[in-house]
Scaffold this active site. Structure first.
Site, PDB file in Angstrom:
ATOM      1  N   LYS A 195       0.802  -1.236   0.000  1.00 38.54           N
ATOM      2  CA  LYS A 195       0.000   0.000   0.000  1.00 38.54           C
ATOM      3  C   LYS A 195       0.836   1.288   0.000  1.00 38.54           C
ATOM      4  O   LYS A 195       0.465   2.274   0.635  1.00 38.54           O
ATOM      5  CB  LYS A 195      -0.946   0.022   1.210  1.00 38.54           C
ATOM      6  CG  LYS A 195      -1.936  -1.117   1.225  1.00 38.54           C
ATOM      7  CD  LYS A 195      -2.841  -1.079   2.420  1.00 38.54           C
ATOM      8  CE  LYS A 195      -2.144  -1.516   3.673  1.00 38.54           C
ATOM      9  NZ  LYS A 195      -3.041  -1.802   4.788  1.00 38.54           N
ATOM     10  N   ASP A 230      -5.552  -5.935  10.418  1.00 37.35           N
ATOM     11  CA  ASP A 230      -6.878  -5.291  10.496  1.00 37.35           C
ATOM     12  C   ASP A 230      -8.019  -6.277  10.223  1.00 37.35           C
ATOM     13  O   ASP A 230      -9.116  -6.150  10.793  1.00 37.35           O
ATOM     14  CB  ASP A 230      -6.991  -4.054   9.582  1.00 37.35           C
ATOM     15  CG  ASP A 230      -6.541  -4.295   8.155  1.00 37.35           C
ATOM     16  OD1 ASP A 230      -6.059  -5.393   7.851  1.00 37.35           O
ATOM     17  OD2 ASP A 230      -6.675  -3.362   7.331  1.00 37.35           O
TER      18      ASP A 230
HETATM   19  C1  GLC Z   1      -2.768  -4.888   2.515  1.00 32.39           C
HETATM   20  C2  GLC Z   1      -1.982  -5.509   3.662  1.00 32.39           C
HETATM   21  C3  GLC Z   1      -2.865  -6.355   4.531  1.00 32.39           C
HETATM   22  C4  GLC Z   1      -4.084  -5.565   4.998  1.00 32.39           C
HETATM   23  C5  GLC Z   1      -4.807  -4.993   3.774  1.00 32.39           C
HETATM   24  C6  GLC Z   1      -6.011  -4.151   4.164  1.00 32.39           C
HETATM   25  O1  GLC Z   1      -3.178  -5.894   1.659  1.00 32.39           O
HETATM   26  O2  GLC Z   1      -0.910  -6.296   3.149  1.00 32.39           O
HETATM   27  O3  GLC Z   1      -2.148  -6.829   5.658  1.00 32.39           O
HETATM   28  O4  GLC Z   1      -4.924  -6.367   5.746  1.00 32.39           O
HETATM   29  O5  GLC Z   1      -3.924  -4.206   3.018  1.00 32.39           O
HETATM   30  O6  GLC Z   1      -5.667  -3.070   4.953  1.00 32.39           O
END
Ligand code: GLC
Length: 493
Positions: A195, A230
């Site tokens: 991200k 999360d």
């Molecule tokens: C990205 C992260 C993951 C998280 C997701 C949503 O894919 O790698 O760990 O849960 O974003 O925030």
């Protein structure tokens, strides 16, 4: 007629012919341009198509990869991370707990006073802080010091209506929304950044010790009782409210899912089987990829030019960080090859990530007859001062194709999980999926398409047992609940 008059008439006629020729040429060019634009759109639509058979192929591939990822490490694109969470909240949790939620451009701190089965969430307070971009791509000390100092301020503002059990240190549930290889419920090492984060020297490091060091530097005595993704936090928060929650999905800046797995089905699990017989698995489904995914040249170019080429392919097709960027890439191609926005390519259109998904969403939802919101957004964010209605319609069409593909693929991912749980057929138990994330919450067409695709795939009867529940900031509350259920004071008491 005199010579002069004849001459003037000839000049006028010649000029008229030239103007007509120019107009005709312009019309022909413009007709050619529109034909080319239509061809580009047609191709995009074909390549992004997700008929229900394709969605099933994607769902089946997801289920297959889930099995492979549970067998052993590093054989599947799906990490299927064991979260060590084997006790989901029951409602009996009591006491004061903190949570820290890091995973996007903002982080949140939260405190909650839990009052057991009768009192439930007695009181809750949260604060959101946005992370300056340079901290997202800088050093780890700087990022963690920034976070720890915000936490210090927040703890300082704790009012008298929050009560810490005497003799105890404050405990924290840390939601860290990146792929982490958990080593216990309260420790784990970072596998990679996603991200748009890219902080030097943290991959392979223990995330909790990085935070602890920063807390010490700030002089704050606090214990991390749970380190969770999360998705895992959202699952815990969802379960607190509804016993039928078995999975959680995030559709926001990034995308991911977690679900409750039978411990004896996790072949790579070497530890003792937990009393509950179940463990939450963080799938890291953003990294899923399959030959069945409908990919275009725009997706391939986005991937190649990204910070993490070859990784997070599912995420790059679905999530809020990327949808607007895909649209920008299509628009740029149209501007260059079909003069969609006039003879010159608008310079701002060449800037990666300049078109953010909330702006795409606003344009997509424009219901005015002359698409004035589209016009205004193109002007504000891409510096395109005037556009034809026809061009604005093309923009909406591109948003539609890109958003629908993402939403339908997300639905296929959910069906993949349901299939793994044996809950995709008719006559099944009520099955609740806790959902969080701004993309799902705010992008109405996206949300509706996701539900439409679930329905199409499962049929009316089965899909009536599947409930998708938006749990607004479930992950923060969930992390504090997991801190409570994994509190080190529990054993002592
Ligand atoms: C990205 C992260 C993951 C998280 C997701 C949503 O894919 O790698 O760990 O849960 O974003 O925030």
């Amino acid at each position: 007629m005199g010579k002069v008059a004849v001459g003037a008439a000839v000049v006028c006629a010649a000029a008229a012919v030239a103007v007509t020729a120019l107009v005709v040429r312009h019309r022909m060019r413009s007709a050619e341009c529109w034909a080319r634009a239509a061809a580009v759109l047609r191709e995009l639509e074909e390549k992004c198509a997700t008929p229900v058979e394709k969605l099933w192929e994607v769902a089946d591939a997801m289920t297959k990869e889930m099995h492979a990822g549970l067998e052993s490490e590093d054989v599947s694109k799906l990490k299927m991370i064991i979260s060590y969470v084997d006790k989901l909240p029951t409602g009996d949790e009591r006491g004061l707990f903190y949570a820290l939620d890091l995973g996007g451009t903002n982080f949140r701190v939260l405190r909650v006073q839990l009052g057991g089965r009768e009192g439930r969430v007695v009181r809750q307070e949260a604060k959101e802080v946005s992370i300056p971009h340079d901290l997202m791509v800088g050093g780890s000390d700087e990022l963690f010091d920034f976070i720890a100092s915000a936490l210090v301020k927040f703890v300082d503002s704790e009012g008298e209506d929050f009560h810490l059990h005497s003799g105890r240190q404050r405990e924290l549930g840390f939601t860290f929304s990146f792929p982490v290889k958990q080593t216990s419920v309260a420790s784990g090492t970072l596998i990679k950044w996603t991200k748009g984060f890219n902080i030097d020297g943290m991959v392979g490091e223990d995330v909790v010790s990085e935070l602890n060091k920063a807390l010490q530097r700030q002089g704050l005595g606090m214990q991390v009782a749970a380190l969770v993704n999360d998705t895992v936090g959202t699952l815990a928060g969802g379960r607190y409210d509804d016993n039928d929650v078995v999975a959680a999905v995030i559709l926001g800046t990034g995308t991911n899912a977690a679900y409750v797995e039978r411990a004896d089905a996790i072949k790579k699990w070497k530890g003792p089987l937990p009393v509950s017989g179940e463990i939450v698995i963080n799938m890291e489904w953003g990294n899923f990829s399959s030959s069945h995914l409908p990919m275009t040249e725009y997706d391939n170019a986005l991937d190649v030019e990204s910070l993490n080429p070859g990784d997070q392919i599912f995420e790059k097709l679905i999530s809020g960080m990327y949808l607007g960027e895909i649209v920008r890439r299509v628009l740029l191609r149209l501007a260059m090859q079909t003069a969609l926005f006039g003879d010159n390519v608008p310079p701002q259109l060449k800037i990666p990530f300049v078109l953010r998904t909330p702006v795409m969403s606003a344009m997509h939802h424009d219901t005015s007859a002359d698409l004035k919101v589209v016009g205004a957004k193109l002007k504000e964010f891409l510096g395109i001062s005037s556009t034809s209605l026809k061009a604005r319609k093309v923009v909406v069409q591109i948003c539609d194709i890109v958003a629908k593909r993402g939403a339908r693929l997300a639905a296929a991912g959910i069906v993949g999980i349901l299939k793994k749980l044996g809950r995709e057929g008719s006559g099944m138990r009520r099955t609740v999926i806790a959902m969080d994330g701004g993309l799902y919450e705010h992008y109405t067409v996206f949300r509706e398409c996701l539900h439409g695709a679930l329905n199409e795939m499962l049929g009316d009867e089965a899909s009536s047992s599947v409930v998708v529940n938006l749990t607004n900031d479930g992950s923060g509350l969930g992390a504090s609940l997991l801190a409570a259920s994994h509190s080190r004071y529990l054993e002592q008491s």
